[in-house]
Design a protein around this motif. Structure first.
Motif, short mmCIF file in Angstrom:
data_model
loop_
_atom_site.label_atom_id
_atom_site.label_comp_id
_atom_site.label_asym_id
_atom_site.label_seq_id
_atom_site.Cartn_x
_atom_site.Cartn_y
_atom_site.Cartn_z
N UNK A 80 -22.79 -43.71 -11.28
CA UNK A 80 -22.77 -45.17 -11.10
C UNK A 80 -21.44 -45.76 -11.55
N UNK A 81 -20.96 -45.27 -12.68
CA UNK A 81 -19.66 -45.77 -13.17
C UNK A 81 -18.53 -45.37 -12.23
N UNK A 82 -18.62 -44.16 -11.71
CA UNK A 82 -17.53 -43.66 -10.86
C UNK A 82 -17.43 -44.48 -9.57
N UNK A 83 -18.57 -44.69 -8.90
CA UNK A 83 -18.42 -45.42 -7.62
C UNK A 83 -18.09 -46.89 -7.87
N UNK A 84 -18.54 -47.44 -9.00
CA UNK A 84 -18.20 -48.83 -9.30
C UNK A 84 -16.70 -48.97 -9.57
N UNK A 137 -10.32 -52.17 -17.34
CA UNK A 137 -11.38 -51.52 -16.57
C UNK A 137 -11.41 -50.01 -16.85
N UNK A 138 -10.22 -49.42 -16.88
CA UNK A 138 -10.16 -47.97 -17.03
C UNK A 138 -10.41 -47.50 -18.46
N UNK A 139 -9.94 -48.29 -19.43
CA UNK A 139 -10.24 -47.94 -20.82
C UNK A 139 -11.76 -47.99 -21.02
N UNK A 140 -12.39 -48.98 -20.39
CA UNK A 140 -13.85 -49.07 -20.46
C UNK A 140 -14.51 -47.79 -19.99
N UNK A 141 -14.01 -47.22 -18.90
CA UNK A 141 -14.59 -45.98 -18.38
C UNK A 141 -14.47 -44.85 -19.40
N UNK A 144 -16.81 -44.91 -22.34
CA UNK A 144 -18.21 -44.84 -21.92
C UNK A 144 -18.83 -46.22 -21.78
N UNK A 145 -17.99 -47.20 -21.50
CA UNK A 145 -18.51 -48.53 -21.16
C UNK A 145 -17.99 -48.92 -19.77
N UNK A 146 -17.92 -47.94 -18.90
CA UNK A 146 -17.44 -48.21 -17.54
C UNK A 146 -18.44 -49.05 -16.77
N UNK A 147 -17.93 -50.01 -16.02
CA UNK A 147 -18.81 -50.85 -15.21
C UNK A 147 -19.63 -49.97 -14.28
N UNK A 148 -20.90 -50.33 -14.07
CA UNK A 148 -21.77 -49.44 -13.29
C UNK A 148 -22.70 -50.20 -12.35
N UNK A 157 -28.89 -57.24 -11.30
CA UNK A 157 -28.57 -55.91 -11.81
C UNK A 157 -27.48 -55.98 -12.89
N UNK A 158 -26.47 -56.81 -12.65
CA UNK A 158 -25.37 -56.86 -13.62
C UNK A 158 -25.65 -57.84 -14.76
N UNK A 159 -26.77 -58.50 -14.73
CA UNK A 159 -27.09 -59.49 -15.76
C UNK A 159 -27.50 -58.84 -17.07
N UNK A 160 -27.76 -59.66 -18.08
CA UNK A 160 -28.06 -59.12 -19.41
C UNK A 160 -29.34 -58.29 -19.46
N UNK A 161 -30.28 -58.59 -18.55
CA UNK A 161 -31.56 -57.88 -18.63
C UNK A 161 -31.45 -56.43 -18.17
N UNK A 162 -30.69 -56.20 -17.10
CA UNK A 162 -30.66 -54.85 -16.52
C UNK A 162 -29.39 -54.07 -16.85
N UNK A 163 -28.38 -54.72 -17.37
CA UNK A 163 -27.18 -54.00 -17.81
C UNK A 163 -26.82 -54.45 -19.21
N UNK A 164 -27.54 -53.96 -20.20
CA UNK A 164 -27.18 -54.31 -21.57
C UNK A 164 -25.86 -53.63 -21.95
N UNK A 165 -25.32 -54.01 -23.08
CA UNK A 165 -24.03 -53.47 -23.49
C UNK A 165 -22.90 -54.30 -22.91
N UNK A 166 -21.73 -53.70 -22.83
CA UNK A 166 -20.54 -54.45 -22.43
C UNK A 166 -19.98 -54.04 -21.07
N UNK A 167 -20.72 -53.21 -20.35
CA UNK A 167 -20.15 -52.66 -19.11
C UNK A 167 -19.79 -53.75 -18.10
#
Lengths: 642, 123
Positions: A80-84, A137-141, A144-148, A157-167
Motif C-alpha cells: 500500500x505504501x509503495x503504490x501510494x 514523503x520519502x523520509x516518511x516511507x 515506516x510512516x509512508x502514506x498508504x 480511508x485517509x481520515x483519522x478513523x481508517x488511517x491512524x498515525x501520521x501517514x
C-alpha cells in the motif's frame, strides 16, 4: 511600433562587465544563494529526475510483486505504501516539477530573450520548498510512516478513523510543499512571459511554447489552491478534529473528491501541455519549416486550459451522481479531445509539408504520437459512463493513465532532453545510445502497459497486492513485468549516455539543430548573463526570420543586473528593472516555512509559533540593501519609430 | 463604433475584443455550473424547462462574443495579418482567436445540451 533602428541609450554593453555583474555565486554557500534561472532550472530537472528514478524503483517492486500469483515478496501494508508513494512521487515530485518547473524555468527566459526570470528569489524559494516536500514523503516511507491511502488519498480511508498515525499527514503536507512551489514558479513564469519578452515578440508572434507555459501558469494558479485547501482540510480533520469529511457530523466525503479532482484533472493537462509544447517546438525545427496552424494551436492550447477545468466529475462517475450530471461531464470530456486533435493535425501537417530530418529527438516525438494516441482513444472509451462503470478501478484505468501520462509527458520529456541537453551542457548526446534507449523503452513500455488493458478487461482490480492463480492473470502480469525490465534497461542506457556525453560528447556549438528560437542565439551552455546583446524579434522563429541588420537593444546597464521590461500585448519597451541578486534568504525562508509546516503535522501550534521565524526570514528577504534601483525610464519612446 | 475603429488602429484592446476572446468560455462555465447546480432543483420542482433556458441563454452569450469579434473585424485595416509586428496585426490575431473561440464554445454548450433532450433530470 516598427523595428528598424537600434535603441541607442547612453551605456554600451560590455561583455566583461556583464559577466561580473551577473556572475553566479560559487562555493558551498554560493550554491544556496544562487537565484539564476539556469541554475534553478537545472536543479529542478535533476532533482525531479532523481525522484523519477526513485518512483521507478517502487514501480519495479510493484511489478516484481505482481509478476506471479500468490506472491508474498512484499506484504500488503508495504505494498500500500509503495503504490501510494509511487503515484505521489510521479505526479507531484516528478511530472509537474520536471515538465512545468524544470523546463519552464530553464528555457522560458532564454526563449523570451531576457537575462533572468522574474522574481528570481521566489523562484529559488520554490525549488527549496519542493525539495523539502519530496524529502518529507520519502523520509516518511523509510520511517515506516509512508502514506498508504493512494495518491489521491480519498476520505474516509485517509481520515483519522481508517488511517491512524501520521501517514496521511505526511502525504497531505507534502502536497502543500509541492503546490506552493508550483504556484511560486507559475507566478515567475507568467510574469516573465508577459513582461520580459524581447521587443517585437508580440502576442501573435509568441512561440507556442511560451503560450503553453502562460496557459499552464494560469492553470496552476487556479487549480493548485483547490488541492492545497483539501489537503489542509484533511490535515485539520486529522489533527484538530474538524469534521469536514465526516458525514456523521455534517461533513461530506464527496466534497473531498470534488475539490481534489477540480485540481486533479487540470493537473493532467498541466502535465500534458508542456509535453505538447515540446512537440510544437521540435516539429518545426526538424521539419525545417514554420509550424502549420500557429493560430489553431494557440486556440487549442487556451481552449484546453479552460475545458480542463470542466471535466473533473468524470473521475467520479462511480460515486452515484445523477445520470444527467454525469452526462454534462461526458460531453465536456469528449469535447476536450478536439483541441488535442487539432494540435495533432497541425503537427502532422507541419511534417507533411516540411523536409523531415529524422534526428533523435524526433524519434521520441513519433513515440509520443503513437503512445499518446492510444491513451487518448482509451480516454474516449472511459468518458462513456457505462464503460467507465465496467472498468472502474481496474488495470484498464491504470493502462489508460500510464499511456496518457507517460505518452504525454515522458516521451516528450526525453525528446526535450535530447534537444536541450546540448544547450545545457554544451555537448551533444550520443545518437546510437539514444536510439537504443528509445527502442528499449518503447518496446518495454508497450509490453507493460498495453497488457494491462487486457488485465483490466478480465477484471483485475488495481491496488491488490496479490491474486489467486485461478484468475489466470499470471501470464499477462509476467509479460508486463518483463516489459518493466526493458524500460529499466533503457533508463540505464540514458543515464550512461548523459554522463558519457557530458564528459566526452561532441561540442554542440550555439545552435546544433539550426533552430529558430532565441535560446539558440547564445552559446551552449549560456553565460550567466544569457545574452551579450538583447535581441529584437522579427517573426515567430526569430533566428530564421530576423533580418541581417536586425536591431538590437542597447542601453540596458551592465554594471547592475538590469532587464528590459516590455508591455504584455505588443512587447514594446516600457522601462528597465533591476533584478534581485544572489541571496541566502530564499533558502533560509524555505527552512523556516518547512519547520512550520512539518511542526503543524504534530501540533496545530506549529503554524502559530512557526510563523515567527518565517516572518523574521521574510524581513531579511525583503530588507532593502545594496545599490539603489536603476532609474526607471518611463519608456524608450521615440527610439523605435521608423 | 468610430471609437472602436480608432482603438483597433492604435492597437489597443478594447473591452469588445476581450469579450470576443473570453465571452465563449465564460458562457460555457456558466452553462456547466448552473446546469450542474440546478439539476436537483429542476427534478424536485418539475421545472424542467430551466435547464433548456440555461442552454439557450448561455449559447446566446457565447454568440455575442462572435458578434463582437465580427464587429471588430470589420474595422481592422485590410493590410493587417496575424503574424505582423504592428499593433493592428496583434489585434487581428486576437479577433480571429476570439471568433474561433466563440464558435467552439457555442458548440461545446450545444453538445452538453444534448443529454437534456434525452434524459430526465430525476434519473
Amino acid at each position: 511600433m516598427a523595428i528598424s533602428e537600434p535603441i541607442v541609450l547612453p551605456h554600451a554593453t560590455d561583455e566583461v562587465r556583464l559577466a561580473r555583474t551577473w556572475a553566479q555565486p560559487r562555493g558551498f554557500w554560493g550554491w544556496f544563494m544562487n537565484v539564476h534561472h539556469t541554475a534553478i532550472g537545472v536543479r529542478f530537472m535533476v532533482t525531479s529526475f532523481i525522484f523519477f528514478l526513485l518512483g521507478g524503483v517502487l514501480a519495479a517492486m510493484i511489478r516484481l510483486q505482481l509478476s506471479r500469483p500468490e506472491n508474498h515478496a512484499i506484504g500488503p501494508d508495504l505494498y500500500n505504501q509503495i503504490f501510494t508513494i509511487h503515484g505521489s512521487t510521479m505526479i507531484f515530485l516528478f511530472a509537474v516539477p520536471m515538465m512545468f518547473q524544470g523546463f519552464g524555468v530553464y528555457v522560458v527566459p532564454l526563449i523570451c530573450g531576457t537575462r533572468n526570470i522574474a522574481f528570481p528569489r521566489l523562484n529559488a524559494f520554490s525549488y527549496y520548498i519542493y525539495v523539502v516536500g519530496g524529502l518529507l514523503l520519502w523520509v516518511g516511507l523509510f520511517l515506516k510512516t509512508g502514506a498508504d491511502a493512494g495518491w489521491f488519498a480519498y476520505t474516509p480511508l485517509s481520515g483519522p478513523q481508517f488511517t491512524p498515525g501520521k501517514r496521511s499527514d505526511f502525504w497531505a503536507q507534502m502536497i502543500t510543499f509541492t503546490e506552493v512551489s508550483a504556484l511560486g514558479v507559475a507566478i515567475c513564469l507568467a510574469t516573465t512571459i508577459l513582461r520580459q519578452r524581447a521587443p517585437g515578440m508580440t502576442l501573435n508572434r509568441m512561440p507556442i511554447i511560451l503560450w503553453e507555459k502562460l496557459v499552464l501558469s494560469f492553470m496552476v494558479i487556479f487549480a493548485m489552491p483547490a488541492v492545497m485547501v483539501v489537503s489542509s482540510m484533511l490535515l485539520m480533520d486529522r489533527t484538530i478534529n474538524t469534521q469536514f469529511f465526516n458525514p456523521a457530523n455534517g461533513g461530506d466525503v464527496l466534497l473531498y473528491q470534488h475539490l481534489f479532482w477540480f485540481f486533479g484533472h487540470p493537473e493532467v493537462y498541466i502535465i500534458f501541455l508542456p509535453g505538447a509544447a515540446i512537440v510544437s517546438t521540435l516539429v518545426p525545427v526538424f521539419a525545417r519549416r514554420h509550424i502549420f496552424g500557429h493560430l489553431a494551436i494557440v486556440t487549442s492550447v487556451v481552449a484546453t486550459g479552460f475545458l480542463g477545468f470542466g471535466v473533473w466529475v468524470h473521475h467520479m462517475f462511480a460515486t452515484g451522481i445523477p445520470q444527467m450530471s454525469a452526462s454534462f461531464f461526458t460531453a465536456a470530456t469528449l469535447m476536450i479531445v478536439l483541441p488535442t486533435a487539432v494540435q495533432f493535425y497541425c503537427w502532422i501537417a507541419t511534417i507533411w509539408n516540411g523536409r523531415l530530418q529524422m534526428k533523435l529527438p524526433m524519434l521520441w516525438v513519433f513515440g509520443f504520437f503513437f503512445v499518446f494516441l492510444i491513451g487518448g482513444l482509451s480516454g474516449v472509451m472511459l468518458a462513456s459512463v457505462p464503460v467507465d462503470w465496467q472498468v472502474h478501478d481496474t488495470f484498464f484505468v491504470v493502462a489508460h493513465f500510464h499511456y496518457v501520462l507517460i505518452g504525454g509527458a515522458l516521451f516528450p520529456m526525453f525528446a526535450g532532453l535530447y534537444y536541450w541537453v546540448p544547450k545545457i551542457t554544451g555537448r551533444m548526446m550520443n545518437d546510437l545510445l539514444g536510439k537504443v534507449h528509445f527502442w528499449l523503452f518503447f518496446i518495454g513500455f508497450n509490453m507493460t502497459f498495453f497488457t494491462m488493458h487486457f488485465l483490466g478487461l478480465r477484471g483485475m482490480p488495481r491496488r491488490v497486492y496479490t491474486y489467486p492463480p485461478e484468475m489466470h492473470w499470471g501470464g499477462l502480469n509476467m509479460l508486463a513485468s518483463v516489459g518493466a525490465l526493458f524500460m529499466a534497461a533503457g533508463l540505464i542506457v540514458f543515464i550512461v549516455n548523459f554522463f558519457q556525453s557530458k564528459a566526452r560528447g561532441t561540442l554542440a556549438g550555439p545552435n546544433p539543430w539550426a533552430a529558430g528560437s532565441l535560446e539558440w542565439a547564445t552559446s551552449s551552455p549560456p553565460p550567466d548573463y544569457n545574452f551579450t546583446e538583447l535581441f529584437t524579434v522579427n517573426g515567430r522563429e526569430p533566428l530564421w526570420d530576423n533580418a541581417p541588420n536586425q536591431p538590437i537593444v542597447s542601453g540596458v546597464r551592465d554594471d547592475i543586473p538590469e532587464v528590459l521590461i516590455t508591455n504584455s500585448l505588443d512587447s514594446e519597451p516600457q522601462h528597465k528593472d533591476e533584478m534581485p541578486g544572489a541571496s541566502i534568504w530564499p533558502f533560509l525562508t524555505s527552512i523556516t516555512v518547512s519547520i512550520a509546516f512539518i511542526w503543524s503535522i504534530f501540533s496545530p501550534w506549529g503554524i502559530a509559533y512557526g510563523a515567527i521565524p518565517v516572518v523574521i526570514t521574510l524581513i531579511g528577504w525583503l530588507w532593502p540593501r545594496g545599490h539603489s534601483p536603476a532609474p526607471r525610464q518611463p519608456a524608450l519612446e521615440g527610439r523605435w519609430s521608423k | 463604433m468610430a471609437e472602436l475603429e480608432h482603438t483597433v488602429r492604435k492597437g489597443e484592446a478594447p473591452a469588445l475584443i476581450w469579450w470576443c476572446m473570453f465571452g465563449g468560455p465564460f458562457a460555457w462555465a456558466c452553462d456547466l455550473g448552473f446546469s450542474y447546480v440546478l439539476e436537483q432543483h429542476t427534478c424536485s420542482t418539475g421545472h424542467h424547462y430551466v435547464l433548456h433556458v440555461i442552454t439557450v441563454v448561455c449559447a446566446i452569450i457565447a454568440l455575442t462574443g462572435l458578434a463582437a469579434g465580427m464587429a471588430a473585424y470589420k474595422r481592422v485595416p485590410e493590410e493587417a495579418n496575424d503574424h505582423g509586428v504592428r499593433p493592428m496585426d496583434r489585434t487581428h490575431f486576437q479577433i480571429l482567436f476570439g471568433m474561433v473561440f466563440s464558435i467552439a464554445f457555442t458548440i461545446v454548450i450545444i453538445a452538453e445540451a444534448v443529454p437534456r433532450w434525452i434524459l430526465h433530470p430525476c434519473q
